[in-house]
Write a protein that holds these residues in place. Structure first.
Motif, PDB file in Angstrom:
ATOM      1  N   UNK B  32       0.827  -1.207   0.000  1.00 36.06           N
ATOM      2  CA  UNK B  32       0.000   0.000   0.000  1.00 36.06           C
ATOM      3  C   UNK B  32       0.860   1.256   0.000  1.00 36.06           C
ATOM      4  N   UNK B  33       1.924   1.217   0.771  1.00 31.05           N
ATOM      5  CA  UNK B  33       2.794   2.395   0.848  1.00 31.05           C
ATOM      6  C   UNK B  33       3.464   2.635  -0.498  1.00 31.05           C
ATOM      7  N   UNK B  34       3.992   1.562  -1.111  1.00 31.45           N
ATOM      8  CA  UNK B  34       4.708   1.783  -2.377  1.00 31.45           C
ATOM      9  C   UNK B  34       3.759   2.225  -3.475  1.00 31.45           C
ATOM     10  N   UNK B  35       2.540   1.652  -3.499  1.00 24.48           N
ATOM     11  CA  UNK B  35       1.651   2.036  -4.600  1.00 24.48           C
ATOM     12  C   UNK B  35       1.191   3.476  -4.430  1.00 24.48           C
ATOM     13  N   UNK B  36       1.148   3.965  -3.172  1.00 26.48           N
ATOM     14  CA  UNK B  36       0.750   5.359  -3.014  1.00 26.48           C
ATOM     15  C   UNK B  36       1.803   6.274  -3.631  1.00 26.48           C
ATOM     16  N   UNK B  37       3.056   5.814  -3.652  1.00 21.89           N
ATOM     17  CA  UNK B  37       4.099   6.630  -4.282  1.00 21.89           C
ATOM     18  C   UNK B  37       3.998   6.597  -5.792  1.00 21.89           C
ATOM     19  N   UNK B  38       3.369   5.537  -6.305  1.00 22.45           N
ATOM     20  CA  UNK B  38       3.221   5.417  -7.760  1.00 22.45           C
ATOM     21  C   UNK B  38       2.442   6.606  -8.315  1.00 22.45           C
ATOM     22  N   UNK B  39       1.497   7.112  -7.509  1.00 17.35           N
ATOM     23  CA  UNK B  39       0.640   8.183  -8.010  1.00 17.35           C
ATOM     24  C   UNK B  39       1.096   9.554  -7.553  1.00 17.35           C
ATOM     25  N   UNK B  40       2.196   9.604  -6.812  1.00 17.19           N
ATOM     26  CA  UNK B  40       2.679  10.904  -6.372  1.00 17.19           C
ATOM     27  C   UNK B  40       3.470  11.580  -7.477  1.00 17.19           C
ATOM     28  N   UNK B  41       3.549  12.887  -7.365  1.00 15.30           N
ATOM     29  CA  UNK B  41       4.350  13.614  -8.354  1.00 15.30           C
ATOM     30  C   UNK B  41       5.824  13.341  -8.110  1.00 15.30           C
ATOM     31  N   UNK B  42       6.590  13.220  -9.190  1.00 17.99           N
ATOM     32  CA  UNK B  42       8.006  12.964  -8.977  1.00 17.99           C
ATOM     33  C   UNK B  42       8.688  14.227  -8.467  1.00 17.99           C
ATOM     34  N   UNK B  43       9.749  14.013  -7.706  1.00 18.44           N
ATOM     35  CA  UNK B  43      10.414  15.141  -7.061  1.00 18.44           C
ATOM     36  C   UNK B  43      11.670  15.549  -7.810  1.00 18.44           C
ATOM     37  N   UNK B  44      11.973  14.858  -8.908  1.00 22.00           N
ATOM     38  CA  UNK B  44      13.228  15.143  -9.591  1.00 22.00           C
ATOM     39  C   UNK B  44      13.101  16.358 -10.496  1.00 22.00           C
ATOM     40  N   UNK B  45      14.251  16.954 -10.805  1.00 22.98           N
ATOM     41  CA  UNK B  45      14.302  18.054 -11.769  1.00 22.98           C
ATOM     42  C   UNK B  45      14.940  17.499 -13.025  1.00 22.98           C
ATOM     43  N   UNK B  46      14.277  17.673 -14.154  1.00 23.36           N
ATOM     44  CA  UNK B  46      14.795  17.103 -15.413  1.00 23.36           C
ATOM     45  C   UNK B  46      15.976  17.939 -15.850  1.00 23.36           C
ATOM     46  N   UNK B  47      17.176  17.526 -15.457  1.00 27.52           N
ATOM     47  CA  UNK B  47      18.305  18.436 -15.427  1.00 27.52           C
ATOM     48  C   UNK B  47      18.641  19.184 -16.716  1.00 27.52           C
ATOM     49  N   UNK B  48      18.982  18.526 -17.802  1.00 25.26           N
ATOM     50  CA  UNK B  48      19.492  19.397 -18.865  1.00 25.26           C
ATOM     51  C   UNK B  48      18.465  20.426 -19.335  1.00 25.26           C
ATOM     52  N   UNK B  49      17.184  20.054 -19.321  1.00 28.91           N
ATOM     53  CA  UNK B  49      16.168  20.998 -19.771  1.00 28.91           C
ATOM     54  C   UNK B  49      15.809  21.996 -18.674  1.00 28.91           C
ATOM     55  N   UNK B  50      15.793  21.481 -17.456  1.00 30.29           N
ATOM     56  CA  UNK B  50      15.284  22.259 -16.345  1.00 30.29           C
ATOM     57  C   UNK B  50      16.425  22.411 -15.362  1.00 30.29           C
ATOM     58  N   UNK B  51      16.705  23.655 -14.948  1.00 25.87           N
ATOM     59  CA  UNK B  51      17.780  23.804 -13.978  1.00 25.87           C
ATOM     60  C   UNK B  51      17.216  24.301 -12.675  1.00 25.87           C
ATOM     61  N   UNK B  52      17.781  23.806 -11.601  1.00 27.09           N
ATOM     62  CA  UNK B  52      17.329  24.245 -10.308  1.00 27.09           C
ATOM     63  C   UNK B  52      17.923  25.607 -10.029  1.00 27.09           C
ATOM     64  N   UNK B  53      17.127  26.507  -9.487  1.00 30.73           N
ATOM     65  CA  UNK B  53      17.647  27.841  -9.204  1.00 30.73           C
ATOM     66  C   UNK B  53      18.485  27.805  -7.940  1.00 30.73           C
ATOM     67  N   UNK B  54      19.591  28.586  -7.978  1.00 34.13           N
ATOM     68  CA  UNK B  54      20.413  28.664  -6.790  1.00 34.13           C
ATOM     69  C   UNK B  54      19.749  29.562  -5.761  1.00 34.13           C
TER      70      UNK B  54
END
Lengths: 349, 165
Positions: B32-54
């Motif tokens: 149940x815990x893992x499947x709830x993560x299946x529907x969560x938004x991902x927390x990663x930043x798609x690096x080459x296209x998207x850059x994290x602001x300093x």
């Protein structure tokens, strides 16, 4: 047999073979995607839109890589190992009924390569042949850790095959047949004569045991001892590189596909689905049969997803825990299930 | 044994009950815990296209500033080099000639100004030490390179672009 029949069989074999390969290929991709989603990541997204060309890229990489054969490995056996693994994985699909018969131009085409009346035994035989691939691979590598890994994997497979076989016996008591086609036919529809017709509802414990054993047989997650390089030096495929290793990994995915199909056929009604008679009466039997194939594949994919879901949930068993579970829990449970089923059949029918 | 503090807590390990030993409820809970993560938004930043602001006080590559008229602010006083704990900064001072008033703000300027980026620890003390507000660590991450000598940044890389460009 007529020439046309032979051609049809041949075509069916090719199609099923290709589908197995395709499903196995995209299982590797799906595994990575599912893993990513379960861990709040994105997963492969470089090759093609959403990374759907990733399996091709992986395959190309595998073929291009340098092939390393240990100096004192026994040459022929070293090559035979992975070939055996993938071959035994592929031939299991021959007895699985993929759908009801289709009628084209007055010719009835059964969507099953062969309906032998020992279908389940055939699958068990093929699965136990898979141990040879592992054993020969580990032996031919001329590496004691590979050999140890091979022995570990082989004893795991053999141990769990016992409880798998015992869990099937209870099912056979219910169905009275070994033919997969007949077992599927008996689970016709979804609701029949006042009870659920799928074997899962008659044999929930048997299904649980069978599923756990299927996980162990395919070397999948809680039992994936060959995959833990850091703790156990991997196992039988330590010395393998390039596509030979690829074949071993690929065989695992084909096994996963076939065992999902077997589970769906034995316990979840195969190509049967609710209201199939109504569909057959209103839209024609061919449509119904094709829908059945789609339904079967849906069930198979659900199982494959479940395999992956489990993988990212449950931590790996230690080897003694694995043996404990197999010999001291599952085998007694399976025997109890046989006794229970026997009693129910004797006194209620 | 005498307790060392009042915080001692006796652990009470109960034997597992039947359902705990059967594992299945725990496994279902885990699923149940893992499947709830299946529907969560991902927390990663798609690096080459998207850059994290300093963050606003991020300290990146140095830049030598110019004033409102486009003249270099640095007077080669050497306070930045003195304050640098990693001794990454070296400079050579020179006197401003007649006709160069539009290039350098004061009579003295840095003819050579070098920062060894391999030594720099981005502590920001040079920034604090500078009395002329000439150096700031407001740039991006220092790019990678293959040779050590290429990490010694001269004025060509450090000085801000002229105003009129």
């Amino acid at each position: 047999m007529e020439v046309a029949d032979i051609l049809i069989k041949f075509g069916l074999i090719i199609v099923i073979f290709l589908i197995s390969l395709l499903v196995a290929m995209y299982s590797t991709y799906a595994e990575r995607k599912v893993a990513a989603f379960l861990q709040d990541r994105v997963g492969p997204n470089r090759a093609g839109p959403f990374g759907i060309l990733q399996p091709l890229a992986d395959g190309a990489k595998m073929f291009m890589k340098e092939e390393i054969i240990p100096t004192r490995a026994s040459g022929l056996l070293f090559i035979v190992g992975p070939s055996l693994a993938i071959m035994t994985a592929c031939i299991g699909s021959a007895v699985i009924p993929w759908g009801q018969s289709i009628e084209i131009a007055g010719r009835v085409i059964p969507l099953q390569v062969t309906d032998i009346n020992v279908g389940i035994l055939y699958i068990f035989g093929v699965v136990s042949l898979g141990v040879y691939g592992i054993m020969i691979g580990g032996w031919a590598s001329n590496n004691k850790y590979s050999l140890l890994g091979a022995i570990r994997a082989a004893s795991q497979n053999i141990s769990y095959e016992i409880s798998m076989g015992l869990s099937i016996i209870a099912l056979l008591l219910v169905t009275n047949t070994l033919s997969l086609k007949e077992i599927t036919e008996q689970q016709h529809g979804f609701w029949q004569n006042g009870y659920f017709s799928w074997n899962f509802f008659k044999q929930p414990l048997g299904f649980l045991i069978f599923m756990v054993c299927a996980f162990a047989e395919t070397n999948r997650s809680p039992f994936d001892l060959p995959e833990c390089e850091t703790e156990l030096v991997g196992g039988y495929h330590t010395e393998y590189s390039s596509m030979k290793l690829g074949f071993y990994l690929f065989a695992e995915y084909i096994n996963m596909f076939i065992s999902s199909a077997v589970m769906a056929t034995l316990y979840f009604g195969g190509y049967n689905y609710p209201f199939m008679d109504w569909v057959a009466a209103h839209a024609g039997s061919n449509i119904s049969a094709i829908l059945g194939v789609v339904i079967l594949f849906g069930k198979v994919f659900a199982f494959i997803f479940f395999f992956m879901w489990i993988r990212w949930t449950i931590p790996r068993f230690r080897y003694d825990q694995l043996m404990n579970l197999g010999w001291r829990t599952l085998i007694p449970l399976a025997i109890a299930n046989i006794v229970l089923t026997g009693l129910v059949i004797t006194f209620l029918k | 044994m005498e307790p060392l503090s009042s915080k001692r807590k006796v652990l009470d390990v109960k034997p597992l009950n039947f359902w705990e030993r059967a594992y299945l409820p725990a496994i279902l809970k885990g699923l149940g815990i893992t499947i709830s993560h299946f529907f969560k938004k991902d927390v990663t930043i798609r690096y080459p296209e998207q850059k994290r602001e300093f963050s606003e006080n991020f300290r990146g590559m140095h830049s030598l500033k110019r004033d409102e008229e486009g003249r270099e602010r640095c007077t080669a006083c050497g306070l930045c080099a003195l304050s640098c704990p990693a001794e990454a900064i070296t400079m050579t001072a020179a006197e401003r000639q007649v006709g160069e008033e539009n290039l350098y703000r004061e009579e003295k300027y840095a003819a050579v100004y070098e920062i060894n980026m391999l030594r720099c620890i981005f502590c920001g003390l040079c920034e604090e030490a500078c009395p002329k507000e000439a150096i700031y660590l407001d740039g991006d991450i220092v790019p990678t390179d293959f040779l050590r000598k290429d990490f010694i940044y001269g004025k060509d890389k450090l000085v801000e672009a002229p105003l009129n460009q």
